[in-house]
Design a protein around this motif. Structure first.
Motif, PDB file in Angstrom:
ATOM      1  N   PRO A 147       1.417   0.143  -6.458  1.00 31.44           N
ATOM      2  CA  PRO A 147       1.660   0.526  -7.769  1.00 31.44           C
ATOM      3  C   PRO A 147       1.193   0.773  -9.299  1.00 31.44           C
ATOM      4  O   PRO A 147      -0.559   0.396  -8.981  1.00 31.44           O
ATOM      5  N   PHE A 148       1.120   1.711 -10.070  1.00 29.91           N
ATOM      6  CA  PHE A 148       0.502   2.900 -10.203  1.00 29.91           C
ATOM      7  C   PHE A 148      -0.365   3.866 -10.118  1.00 29.91           C
ATOM      8  O   PHE A 148      -1.557   3.081 -10.892  1.00 29.91           O
ATOM      9  N   ASP A 149      -1.300   3.492  -9.054  1.00 27.16           N
ATOM     10  CA  ASP A 149      -2.429   3.978  -8.178  1.00 27.16           C
ATOM     11  C   ASP A 149      -1.805   5.002  -6.575  1.00 27.16           C
ATOM     12  O   ASP A 149      -0.303   4.985  -6.652  1.00 27.16           O
ATOM     13  N   VAL A 150      -2.465   5.394  -6.099  1.00 26.45           N
ATOM     14  CA  VAL A 150      -2.007   6.237  -5.450  1.00 26.45           C
ATOM     15  C   VAL A 150      -2.934   5.466  -3.741  1.00 26.45           C
ATOM     16  O   VAL A 150      -2.718   6.140  -2.996  1.00 26.45           O
ATOM     17  N   ASP A 151      -3.298   4.656  -3.743  1.00 31.42           N
ATOM     18  CA  ASP A 151      -4.380   4.023  -2.573  1.00 31.42           C
ATOM     19  C   ASP A 151      -3.203   3.860  -1.624  1.00 31.42           C
ATOM     20  O   ASP A 151      -1.986   2.939  -2.352  1.00 31.42           O
ATOM     21  N   PHE A 152      -3.250   3.665  -0.586  1.00 31.56           N
ATOM     22  CA  PHE A 152      -2.369   2.767   0.822  1.00 31.56           C
ATOM     23  C   PHE A 152      -3.381   1.805   0.701  1.00 31.56           C
ATOM     24  O   PHE A 152      -4.321   1.237   0.983  1.00 31.56           O
ATOM     25  N   LEU A 153      -3.032   0.253   0.136  1.00 33.55           N
ATOM     26  CA  LEU A 153      -3.042  -1.152   0.685  1.00 33.55           C
ATOM     27  C   LEU A 153      -2.514  -1.530   1.939  1.00 33.55           C
ATOM     28  O   LEU A 153      -1.425  -1.576   2.148  1.00 33.55           O
ATOM     29  N   VAL A 154      -3.642  -2.494   2.548  1.00 29.14           N
ATOM     30  CA  VAL A 154      -3.291  -3.197   3.881  1.00 29.14           C
ATOM     31  C   VAL A 154      -3.319  -4.954   3.392  1.00 29.14           C
ATOM     32  O   VAL A 154      -4.484  -4.841   2.103  1.00 29.14           O
ATOM     33  N   SER A 155      -2.767  -5.441   4.198  1.00 33.35           N
ATOM     34  CA  SER A 155      -3.247  -7.309   3.628  1.00 33.35           C
ATOM     35  C   SER A 155      -4.574  -7.857   4.997  1.00 33.35           C
ATOM     36  O   SER A 155      -4.459  -6.347   6.053  1.00 33.35           O
ATOM     37  N   GLU A 156      -4.437  -8.596   4.437  1.00 38.84           N
ATOM     38  CA  GLU A 156      -6.488  -9.127   5.945  1.00 38.84           C
ATOM     39  C   GLU A 156      -5.123  -9.464   6.717  1.00 38.84           C
ATOM     40  O   GLU A 156      -6.122  -8.406   7.501  1.00 38.84           O
ATOM     41  N   SER A 157      -3.855  -9.802   7.198  1.00 42.48           N
ATOM     42  CA  SER A 157      -3.623  -9.860   8.451  1.00 42.48           C
ATOM     43  C   SER A 157      -3.498  -8.613   9.091  1.00 42.48           C
ATOM     44  O   SER A 157      -3.720  -8.213  10.221  1.00 42.48           O
ATOM     45  N   LEU A 158      -3.148  -7.551   8.732  1.00 40.79           N
ATOM     46  CA  LEU A 158      -2.439  -6.443   8.849  1.00 40.79           C
ATOM     47  C   LEU A 158      -3.797  -5.354   9.479  1.00 40.79           C
ATOM     48  O   LEU A 158      -4.365  -4.647  10.292  1.00 40.79           O
ATOM     49  N   LYS A 159      -5.264  -6.057   8.303  1.00 44.94           N
ATOM     50  CA  LYS A 159      -6.685  -5.195   8.482  1.00 44.94           C
ATOM     51  C   LYS A 159      -7.560  -5.973   9.546  1.00 44.94           C
ATOM     52  O   LYS A 159      -7.774  -5.088  10.856  1.00 44.94           O
ATOM     53  N   LEU A 181       3.359   9.554   8.523  1.00 46.43           N
ATOM     54  CA  LEU A 181       3.513   8.383   6.974  1.00 46.43           C
ATOM     55  C   LEU A 181       3.477   8.679   5.824  1.00 46.43           C
ATOM     56  O   LEU A 181       2.531   8.802   5.540  1.00 46.43           O
ATOM     57  N   HIS A 182       5.124   8.787   5.242  1.00 48.45           N
ATOM     58  CA  HIS A 182       5.164   8.881   4.214  1.00 48.45           C
ATOM     59  C   HIS A 182       5.271   7.942   3.424  1.00 48.45           C
ATOM     60  O   HIS A 182       6.416   7.173   3.879  1.00 48.45           O
ATOM     61  N   LEU A 183       5.063   6.943   1.820  1.00 47.00           N
ATOM     62  CA  LEU A 183       4.941   6.222   1.416  1.00 47.00           C
ATOM     63  C   LEU A 183       5.351   6.290  -0.007  1.00 47.00           C
ATOM     64  O   LEU A 183       4.527   6.651  -0.724  1.00 47.00           O
ATOM     65  N   ILE A 184       6.225   5.787  -0.453  1.00 47.81           N
ATOM     66  CA  ILE A 184       6.784   6.057  -1.800  1.00 47.81           C
ATOM     67  C   ILE A 184       6.206   4.450  -2.706  1.00 47.81           C
ATOM     68  O   ILE A 184       6.130   3.366  -1.877  1.00 47.81           O
ATOM     69  N   TYR A 185       6.214   4.416  -3.397  1.00 45.41           N
ATOM     70  CA  TYR A 185       5.735   2.915  -4.971  1.00 45.41           C
ATOM     71  C   TYR A 185       6.445   2.139  -4.774  1.00 45.41           C
ATOM     72  O   TYR A 185       7.967   1.846  -4.276  1.00 45.41           O
ATOM     73  N   VAL A 186       5.917   0.793  -4.894  1.00 45.16           N
ATOM     74  CA  VAL A 186       6.951  -0.463  -4.574  1.00 45.16           C
ATOM     75  C   VAL A 186       7.187  -0.793  -5.636  1.00 45.16           C
ATOM     76  O   VAL A 186       6.868  -2.211  -5.748  1.00 45.16           O
TER      77      VAL A 186
END
Length: 213
Positions: free
Chosen positions: A176-188, A122-127
């Motif tokens: 954005p402006f970082d390298v972390d993959f972030l997830v929402s409360e609902s996805l978590k 899974l590859h993600l780029i900036y949003v």
């Protein structure tokens, strides 16, 4: 305007969960392979598909739904199985691609398990395009001043985001402006209820996120 809480998605390192860390080793002659990991970037997808074949599932490692690897770095993506891939179909994920990959078992006992449980990268780029820059707030690291801009082009070179206003609510994305993959409360919550293994969460505090309602 409503504040949104996001969580960093971190890969497990505990031996009781992953066996050995990282779980994957690079293929033989890895650095001679054409279309290797170096074409995976933060800002755009590669024009050709990266070569992600023959990664070695290390002896002593345990199978989890998300797998750790030294290369490619988790800063550009992560190896995930079909269970995780099926789960996020029902969520709002932005700027991502799944690439085919193949794993080889160092321990022959895992050969059949890996054949039955395919993994993808899974590859993600900036949003950045979903950020409303006109309502966001940044800190100029050279002057220490808080600044507001009308668009991304007006941002100083050295900055720290303080408040990011999003145009839409996302469930999984690269910060954005970082390298972390972030997830929402609902996805978590959904990942925890599905017992997705090999991952843990911590609240993201790099900047505040808001959504205009």
């Amino acid at each position: 305007m409503r504040k949104i809480v996001y969580y960093r998605m971190k890969l497990s390192t505990e031996s009781e969960i992953v066996g050995t860390w990282p779980q994957l080793d690079v293929p033989k002659n890895y650095f001679k392979i054409i279309n290797n990991f170096e074409i995976l970037q933060f800002r755009e997808f590669p024009s050709v598909e990266p070569n992600l074949d023959n990664f070695i599932f290390k002896r002593g490692a345990k199978l989890t739904d998300l797998l750790s690897s030294y290369l490619p770095s988790t800063s550009v993506g992560v190896f995930v199985n079909q269970k995780f891939r099926d789960l996020i179909v029902n969520f709002n994920v932005k700027n991502f691609r799944f690439y085919n990959s193949s794993l080889i078992a160092a321990d022959k006992d895992f050969t059949k398990k890996l054949a039955e449980n395919p993994y993808f990268f899974l590859h993600l780029i900036y949003v950045n395009e979903i950020v409303d820059f006109s309502q966001s707030v940044f800190k100029d690291l050279k002057t220490g001043q808080l600044i507001e801009v009308n668009n991304e082009d007006q941002l100083p070179l050295f900055l720290s985001p303080k408040k990011l206003v999003l145009k839409e609510t996302l469930d999984l994305f690269r910060s954005p402006f970082d390298v972390d993959f972030l997830v929402s409360e609902s996805l978590k919550k959904a990942m925890e209820e599905a017992n997705i293994s090999g991952v843990w969460f911590e609240e993201f505090k790099g900047n505040e996120f808001y959504i205009e309602e």
